[in-house]
Write an enzyme that holds these catalytic residues in place. Sequence first.
Site, short mmCIF file in Angstrom:
data_model
loop_
_atom_site.label_atom_id
_atom_site.label_comp_id
_atom_site.label_asym_id
_atom_site.label_seq_id
_atom_site.Cartn_x
_atom_site.Cartn_y
_atom_site.Cartn_z
N PRO A 145 10.37 19.30 -0.29
CA PRO A 145 9.51 18.11 -0.21
C PRO A 145 10.11 16.91 -0.93
O PRO A 145 9.47 16.30 -1.79
CB PRO A 145 8.21 18.58 -0.88
CG PRO A 145 8.68 19.56 -1.91
CD PRO A 145 9.89 20.25 -1.33
N LYS A 201 28.37 10.57 10.37
CA LYS A 201 27.38 10.27 9.32
C LYS A 201 28.03 10.38 7.94
O LYS A 201 27.74 9.57 7.04
CB LYS A 201 26.20 11.23 9.45
CG LYS A 201 25.12 11.08 8.36
CD LYS A 201 24.33 9.80 8.52
CE LYS A 201 23.28 9.63 7.42
NZ LYS A 201 22.24 10.68 7.45
#
Length: 309
Positions: A8, A185
């Site tokens: 999270p 990326k």
Amino acid sequence: MKVVIVGPGAIGLLLAGLLARAKEDVWLLDHDPQRCARLAKGGFRIEGLTAAKVASAQITVDPKEVADADLWFICVKSYDTKNVIKPIASAFAPKAFVCTLQNGLGNVELLVENFGPSRVLAGATNMGATLLSESSVRHAGEGETVIGRLDGAVGVELKDLRDLFQRSKLTLKLSRDIRSVIWSKLIINVGINALAALTRSKNGRLIEADGSAKVMREAVAEAVKVARRKRIKLLYDDALAKTESVCEATSDNVASMLQDVLAKKRTEIDFLNGAIVRQGESLGIKTPVNELLTHLVKAVEAGYAYQVH
């Protein structure tokens, strides 16, 4: 589709909140029981580009509670990948897939080693997310997410995932060459993250200041040289121009490595600029700018307790 987002953090919370818009069965997996309990009780807040709201997602510290998940998104820091593999493997369903959306190199290989190549998806996201607190995330930049299989196949699992993103009003592209996506990326992150952490600047400022712009140019050039030697086909012709355009598009974003430094946490430098250094060494290519950036960020990490205020 039952989705578990492991970690999270900034991207984890943002992804959970946005995917929940599709009314899917979305879960967060945390390793911290106290934080898990607080998030389960109060939810978390998303602000910024997404209209401010309090989102909620089911959350647990026990992987076995979500053992019937169809897809596991790995959103932890790259140095924690090894730590989350074992608990996930204990609850991994035979037909489930695991997908890394992490920065840098090495994560895909670890997942393949433990789950097998047929169960691993890899990707990169250009969504900007800034963690304001453990229960608050700022949606700081729009951007597409690209995901694919290592073998280049576009199976039903990827099509289902694309449908999920569409229902959640998110952009997802499927790739038949995901290694090129990951390297593309990586090179952008090599140009932005360490510089942002060292100068404590938002992305847009990096290309406005002559000093950081010059270092960015040299760091990106070294990374491109390594990628070319490895015969990686990048998604753009001009890596520096692409990196600068990302800085412009996310000008107000606080890069993830700067977020770590401000919070006095370990950074992912070993998996970004440090990875370019290691890859360069293996190929006989010198990467002095990336090596210096790596050492400087590590020096900052080592000096957290001794900083002058």
